[in-house]
Motif scaffolding. Sequence first.
Motif, PDB file in Angstrom:
ATOM      1  N   THR A  58       0.973  -1.191  -0.019  1.00 52.26           N
ATOM      2  CA  THR A  58      -0.076  -0.084   0.213  1.00 52.26           C
ATOM      3  C   THR A  58       0.809   1.458  -0.013  1.00 52.26           C
ATOM      4  O   THR A  58       0.489   2.220  -0.687  1.00 52.26           O
ATOM      5  N   TYR A 106       2.473   1.506  -3.310  1.00 52.79           N
ATOM      6  CA  TYR A 106       1.469   2.071  -4.574  1.00 52.79           C
ATOM      7  C   TYR A 106       1.123   3.640  -4.474  1.00 52.79           C
ATOM      8  O   TYR A 106       1.080   4.351  -5.194  1.00 52.79           O
ATOM      9  N   ASN A 107       1.046   4.066  -3.130  1.00 51.08           N
ATOM     10  CA  ASN A 107       0.694   5.406  -2.611  1.00 51.08           C
ATOM     11  C   ASN A 107       1.691   6.027  -3.329  1.00 51.08           C
ATOM     12  O   ASN A 107       1.360   7.343  -3.710  1.00 51.08           O
ATOM     13  N   LEU A 117       4.000   5.586  -5.430  1.00 53.40           N
ATOM     14  CA  LEU A 117       3.989   5.667  -7.245  1.00 53.40           C
ATOM     15  C   LEU A 117       2.822   6.493  -7.487  1.00 53.40           C
ATOM     16  O   LEU A 117       3.159   7.368  -8.492  1.00 53.40           O
ATOM     17  N   VAL A 118       1.757   6.487  -7.199  1.00 58.61           N
ATOM     18  CA  VAL A 118       0.585   7.221  -7.513  1.00 58.61           C
ATOM     19  C   VAL A 118       0.897   8.866  -7.324  1.00 58.61           C
ATOM     20  O   VAL A 118       0.903   9.713  -8.047  1.00 58.61           O
ATOM     21  N   THR A 119       1.401   9.368  -6.022  1.00 59.43           N
ATOM     22  CA  THR A 119       1.853  10.469  -5.768  1.00 59.43           C
ATOM     23  C   THR A 119       2.946  11.081  -6.516  1.00 59.43           C
ATOM     24  O   THR A 119       2.746  12.035  -7.257  1.00 59.43           O
ATOM     25  N   SER A 137       3.599   9.861  -9.682  1.00 57.04           N
ATOM     26  CA  SER A 137       2.949   9.868 -10.944  1.00 57.04           C
ATOM     27  C   SER A 137       2.145  11.359 -11.193  1.00 57.04           C
ATOM     28  O   SER A 137       2.216  12.082 -12.133  1.00 57.04           O
ATOM     29  N   GLU A 138       1.505  11.628 -10.235  1.00 56.53           N
ATOM     30  CA  GLU A 138       0.653  12.800 -10.103  1.00 56.53           C
ATOM     31  C   GLU A 138       1.531  14.131 -10.108  1.00 56.53           C
ATOM     32  O   GLU A 138       1.166  15.169 -10.930  1.00 56.53           O
ATOM     33  N   ASP A 183       2.446  14.399 -13.638  1.00 56.26           N
ATOM     34  CA  ASP A 183       1.253  14.953 -14.427  1.00 56.26           C
ATOM     35  C   ASP A 183       0.980  16.296 -14.136  1.00 56.26           C
ATOM     36  O   ASP A 183       0.771  17.296 -15.218  1.00 56.26           O
ATOM     37  N   TYR A 189      10.445   9.894 -10.506  1.00 53.03           N
ATOM     38  CA  TYR A 189       9.393   8.828 -10.904  1.00 53.03           C
ATOM     39  C   TYR A 189       9.850   7.685 -11.250  1.00 53.03           C
ATOM     40  O   TYR A 189       9.665   6.327 -10.753  1.00 53.03           O
ATOM     41  N   MET A 230       1.048  -3.410 -10.748  1.00 53.30           N
ATOM     42  CA  MET A 230      -0.139  -2.359 -10.552  1.00 53.30           C
ATOM     43  C   MET A 230      -0.323  -1.479 -11.948  1.00 53.30           C
ATOM     44  O   MET A 230      -1.078  -0.634 -12.123  1.00 53.30           O
ATOM     45  N   PHE A 275       1.985   0.489 -13.504  1.00 57.92           N
ATOM     46  CA  PHE A 275       2.737   1.846 -13.556  1.00 57.92           C
ATOM     47  C   PHE A 275       3.721   1.821 -14.899  1.00 57.92           C
ATOM     48  O   PHE A 275       4.548   0.584 -14.844  1.00 57.92           O
TER      49      PHE A 275
END
Length: 187
Positions: free
Chosen positions: A23, A26-27, A29-31, A33-34, A37, A149, A165, A167
């Motif tokens: 978790t 994942y969080n 990587l999401v952070t 990635s955002e 972006d 990233y 996931m 990515f």
Amino acid sequence: MKGSWKIIIGIVIAIALVVMSVTGTYNRLVTKSEEVDAQWAVVESKLQRRFDLIPNLVESVKGIMNQEKEVFGRIADARAKMAGARTTEERVAASNELEGALGRLLVVMENYPQLRSAENVNRLMDELAGTENRISVERDRYNMLVKEYNKTLKTFPRNIIAGMMGFEPKPYFEAAEGAETAPKVKF
């Protein structure tokens, strides 16, 4: 019986640690990635500013000199490609093409003293120069975030979780081929 509870508790703790680790990764990587972006959106806003300034500059320069139609045609073509670009890669390629066409326009303008003295052209050139500087800074920031990233994505054991996931690495904003050579204008 007492020993089996210890084993069950140990298994539950181990599962909880794995879940928390997955978790957390994942969080993260999401952070990241955002962040990439969001920075790309900043780059695009600066590219849009350039895109909006160019017609005014071109029209001001056109009024003074008609003989450089090829340069204006390349700028118009590059702007059309920029407007039609949908992916990051297409936007980067179109931006690089537009940058090359602008470079040729700047060389042309250097050779026409009456252009340099035109107030409209000077003001627009200053705005465009400022915009180009902002684009450069934001591209650098974008590439820095992409590096972080991609590095996070590729390090073990995150690369396993990232692969599971879905990515993917993000592309860098790279200079156009031949950008190291100054444009030449023949009269």
